[in-house]
Design a protein around this motif. Structure first.
Motif, short mmCIF file in Angstrom:
data_model
loop_
_atom_site.label_atom_id
_atom_site.label_comp_id
_atom_site.label_asym_id
_atom_site.label_seq_id
_atom_site.Cartn_x
_atom_site.Cartn_y
_atom_site.Cartn_z
N ASP B 171 0.74 -1.33 0.11
CA ASP B 171 -0.12 0.02 0.02
C ASP B 171 0.76 1.29 -0.03
O ASP B 171 0.34 2.32 -0.08
CB ASP B 171 -0.89 -0.05 1.16
CG ASP B 171 -1.99 -0.99 1.04
OD1 ASP B 171 -2.47 -1.49 0.11
OD2 ASP B 171 -2.42 -1.56 2.12
N TRP B 172 2.22 1.12 0.19
CA TRP B 172 3.34 2.19 0.18
C TRP B 172 3.59 2.71 -1.12
O TRP B 172 4.06 2.14 -2.05
CB TRP B 172 4.29 1.93 0.91
CG TRP B 172 3.98 1.78 2.32
CD1 TRP B 172 3.74 0.30 3.12
CD2 TRP B 172 3.92 2.54 3.52
NE1 TRP B 172 3.64 0.53 4.32
CE2 TRP B 172 3.69 1.77 4.51
CE3 TRP B 172 4.37 3.89 3.56
CZ2 TRP B 172 3.69 2.47 5.71
CZ3 TRP B 172 4.25 4.57 4.80
CH2 TRP B 172 3.88 3.75 5.88
N VAL B 173 3.54 3.99 -1.37
CA VAL B 173 4.18 4.71 -2.60
C VAL B 173 5.47 5.11 -1.93
O VAL B 173 5.48 5.79 -1.11
CB VAL B 173 3.07 5.67 -2.95
CG1 VAL B 173 4.24 6.44 -4.45
CG2 VAL B 173 1.94 5.21 -3.61
N MET B 209 -1.66 0.28 -10.39
CA MET B 209 -1.57 1.54 -9.26
C MET B 209 -3.03 1.85 -9.33
O MET B 209 -3.62 1.90 -10.42
CB MET B 209 -0.74 2.40 -9.57
CG MET B 209 0.70 1.95 -9.44
SD MET B 209 1.66 3.76 -9.22
CE MET B 209 2.38 3.46 -7.57
N THR B 210 -3.67 2.23 -8.36
CA THR B 210 -4.93 2.96 -8.28
C THR B 210 -4.75 4.63 -8.82
O THR B 210 -3.75 4.94 -8.54
CB THR B 210 -5.75 3.11 -6.99
OG1 THR B 210 -5.07 3.56 -6.09
CG2 THR B 210 -5.83 1.62 -6.33
N GLN B 211 -5.82 5.16 -9.12
CA GLN B 211 -5.80 6.50 -9.56
C GLN B 211 -5.04 7.42 -8.31
O GLN B 211 -4.46 8.04 -8.78
CB GLN B 211 -6.96 6.92 -9.91
CG GLN B 211 -7.35 8.48 -9.97
CD GLN B 211 -6.82 9.24 -11.32
OE1 GLN B 211 -7.70 8.63 -12.12
NE2 GLN B 211 -5.94 10.00 -11.67
N GLU B 212 -5.47 7.04 -7.19
CA GLU B 212 -5.15 7.62 -6.04
C GLU B 212 -3.59 7.57 -5.82
O GLU B 212 -2.97 8.49 -5.57
CB GLU B 212 -5.86 7.34 -4.76
CG GLU B 212 -5.81 8.27 -3.70
CD GLU B 212 -6.61 7.40 -2.53
OE1 GLU B 212 -6.64 6.21 -2.27
OE2 GLU B 212 -7.43 8.48 -1.73
N GLN B 213 -3.16 6.28 -5.97
CA GLN B 213 -1.76 5.91 -5.86
C GLN B 213 -0.79 6.68 -7.06
O GLN B 213 0.17 7.35 -6.62
CB GLN B 213 -1.45 4.45 -5.88
CG GLN B 213 -2.00 3.76 -4.62
CD GLN B 213 -2.21 2.27 -4.80
OE1 GLN B 213 -2.29 1.70 -5.91
NE2 GLN B 213 -1.97 1.55 -3.83
N PHE B 214 -1.14 6.64 -8.17
CA PHE B 214 -0.60 7.10 -9.30
C PHE B 214 -0.42 8.57 -9.02
O PHE B 214 0.57 9.25 -9.19
CB PHE B 214 -1.40 6.91 -10.65
CG PHE B 214 -0.68 7.43 -11.85
CD1 PHE B 214 0.49 6.73 -12.23
CD2 PHE B 214 -1.14 8.67 -12.50
CE1 PHE B 214 0.96 7.30 -13.40
CE2 PHE B 214 -0.54 9.04 -13.42
CZ PHE B 214 0.52 8.53 -14.03
N ASP B 215 -1.59 9.50 -8.47
CA ASP B 215 -1.54 10.74 -8.49
C ASP B 215 -0.53 11.07 -7.36
O ASP B 215 0.42 12.04 -7.57
CB ASP B 215 -2.76 11.32 -8.15
CG ASP B 215 -3.90 11.27 -9.03
OD1 ASP B 215 -3.59 10.95 -10.06
OD2 ASP B 215 -5.13 11.55 -8.87
N LYS B 216 -0.45 10.40 -6.29
CA LYS B 216 0.44 10.57 -5.27
C LYS B 216 2.13 10.18 -5.69
O LYS B 216 2.79 11.08 -5.48
CB LYS B 216 0.09 9.57 -4.02
CG LYS B 216 1.01 9.79 -2.83
CD LYS B 216 0.63 8.98 -1.81
CE LYS B 216 1.49 9.26 -0.50
NZ LYS B 216 1.50 8.43 0.64
#
Lengths: 270, 252
Positions: B171-173, B209-216
């Motif tokens: 779950d970590w970026v 990657m989820t959209q959220e993870q990608f944005d981050k």
């Protein structure tokens, strides 16, 4: 490329005139070697390595160890494979691609100096007769070419080999290969040092710069072992008289301990 | 037969976000850069980034060989990414493979928008990136070094290009994935920025990657690039600073 040869042409007459009066453009004596420096640090993933400079010439040598089957005619000896890459980043005249004839010649000359002096104890690199031996890959990388890359390669190889530590490999009775945590020093029995001379007119010069190389009439590379014997010679371009070759050998022998001392001083020989 | 057997670590990142090399998720590995160390190249840079060792050199603008590749209205930018045989745990056979051909292309395209190619019509600018030691993230290290080599060669540029990778481990970026994360992580995203405008000139993604993870991930890449950019500028200034001090000293 063209610009390099034009530059050599322009400066060539000057270098020739100087040579005739016993001088060199950078002020060195004919038998004087440029400054040798070993760059401290870790630069590769090799089992032994050396980043070494000879004046402005820089090379990086890496020794990788692996295991494989021996050659059928030498079932009890390890395998040494020497390879030279004249990288395009080292000179505007070097092009990408597989090693050309110059690169192959340099690799083979360094290789012969090592074999001719029995520098590496190849028998000690056998693991199981006829089946498994250590393979030593000596990869020589030119980084910056300001002449006499071959001596830089030979010096760098010596330093890299003397620093090489190889994981111990054992074969069990049922033929299984085990790679151990412990390592051993690559068994080096001799330290051949290579000396390259060029001829300009009647002048015989040690360790040529690129400019000197480009205007030279002839070139020869001579390796001397630790007991002062000649262990490999490669006449490269041009021609020499017998007395010139004898003189070159004698200068090379007289220079051996000086160069060995420099390598030791810099911690290059373990 | 390889003499080095790799083991997958039991935990790639702890619940508190501690990575296998002890870093936190946002920490970069140390970056050190030296500019202008090669005498024959028109520009050069040597970069240490974690365990990576990269040498980049630039030749040009120079005559184009073969001639038919000449572009009448701008410079031809060529790039070669190459891994040394001793750069990997197991010896790599010298010469290009499919991976290095692709990386050469994406690195060229990462640098291209930064150069005023139209100022050098009919010439070639050659960029050579040599990976001496690889330890995850060689392409971003290569781009970062190559951009400095171009600047060192005096090529007119819009600005420097800075590259960094981000990744996902569970779950970590994480910023600047290490070898373990590169090998066994869930996603790897190398990004390069033309720093003046913060335009993205290299972007690859490998792993879901989820959209959220990608944005981050993009956000973190941008922040990390800012830090590396400072190291780049400092490295570029250093040789000239030495000259400036020498002039001052002589003037006294």
């Amino acid at each position: 490329m063209l610009d390099e040869r034009i530059a050599a042409e322009l400066v060539g007459d000057y270098i020739r005139e100087l040579a005739a009066s016993g001088q060199r453009k950078d002020g060195r004596a004919f038998d004087e070697i440029r400054e040798i420096k070993i760059r401290p640090g870790t630069f590769t993933k090799a089992e032994g390595e050396a980043w070494i400079s000879l004046g402005a010439t820089q090379v990086l040598v890496g020794v990788k160890a692996d295991v494989g089957t021996p050659f059928p005619d030498t079932p009890d000896k390890g395998v040494l494979i020497s390879n030279v890459e004249l990288l395009p980043l080292a000179s505007p005249t070097f092009e990408p691609g597989p090693p050309d004839e110059n690169a192959i010649e340099m690799a083979r000359v360094v290789d012969r100096a090592l074999r001719g002096s029995n520098a590496i104890d190849m028998e000690a690199l056998a693991i199981k007769s006829g089946e498994l031996v250590y393979m030593i890959f000596l990869d020589m990388y030119a980084l910056d070419h300001d002449g006499n890359i071959i001596d830089a390669f030979a010096l760098g190889s010596l330093v890299a080999l003397s620093r090489t530590r190889i994981p111990v490999v054992e074969v069990t009775e049922d033929g299984e290969m085990i790679v151990k945590e412990e390592t051993f020093d690559l068994p080096l029995r001799d330290l051949p040092i290579t000396f390259t001379f060029i001829k300009i007119g009647d002048a015989l010069m040690l360790d040529p710069t690129l400019e000197e190389e480009l205007v030279s009439d002839a070139a020869i590379t001579i390796s001397i072992d630790s007991s002062g014997r000649v262990c490999s010679i490669q006449k490269r371009h041009g021609s020499f008289r017998v007395d010139e070759i004898k003189r070159a050998v004698s200068i090379a022998r007289s220079k051996y301990s000086e160069v060995e001392g420099i390598l030791r001083e810099q911690g290059g020989l373990v | 037969m390889p003499l080095i057997v790799e083991k997958k670590p039991e935990v790639l990142i702890t619940e508190d976000g501690i990575r296998t090399d002890g870093r936190g998720p946002l920490d970069l590995r140390p970056v050190k850069i030296q500019v202008g160390l090669l005498s024959r190249a028109d520009g050069s840079a040597y970069l240490e980034w974690g365990g990576n060792r990269v040498l980049a050199a630039v030749f040009g603008p120079r005559e184009v060989h073969p001639k038919h590749m000449t572009l009448p209205d701008r410079a031809l930018l060529r790039c070669r990414y190459n891994m040394a045989p001793f750069s990997t745990p197991e010896r790599k056979r010298p010469g290009p493979d499919r991976r290095s051909v692709e990386l050469s292309k994406v690195i060229r395209e990462a640098l291209l928008p930064s150069i005023f190619l139209e100022r050098y019509p009919g010439t070639a600018i050659d960029v050579f990136v040599e990976i001496l030691r690889s330890d995850a993230g060689t392409r971003v290290a290569g781009v970062t070094a190559a951009s400095l080599a171009l600047a060192d060669a005096g090529i007119e540029m819009r600005g420097l290009v800075t590259a960094v990778a981000v990744g996902r481990v569970g779950d970590w970026v994480v910023v600047d994935p290490n070898h373990d994360e590169d090998q066994w992580g869930d996603a790897d995203i190398p990004v390069a920025f033309l720093m003046e405008e913060k335009e993205i000139t290299l972007l690859q993604l490998d792993g879901p990657m989820t959209q959220e993870q990608f944005d981050k991930a993009l956000e973190l890449a941008s922040q990390a690039a800012d830090l590396i950019y400072e190291v780049q500028k400092e490295a570029l200034r250093r040789p000239y600073e030495a000259v400036r001090l020498e002039i001052l000293r002589r003037g006294e």
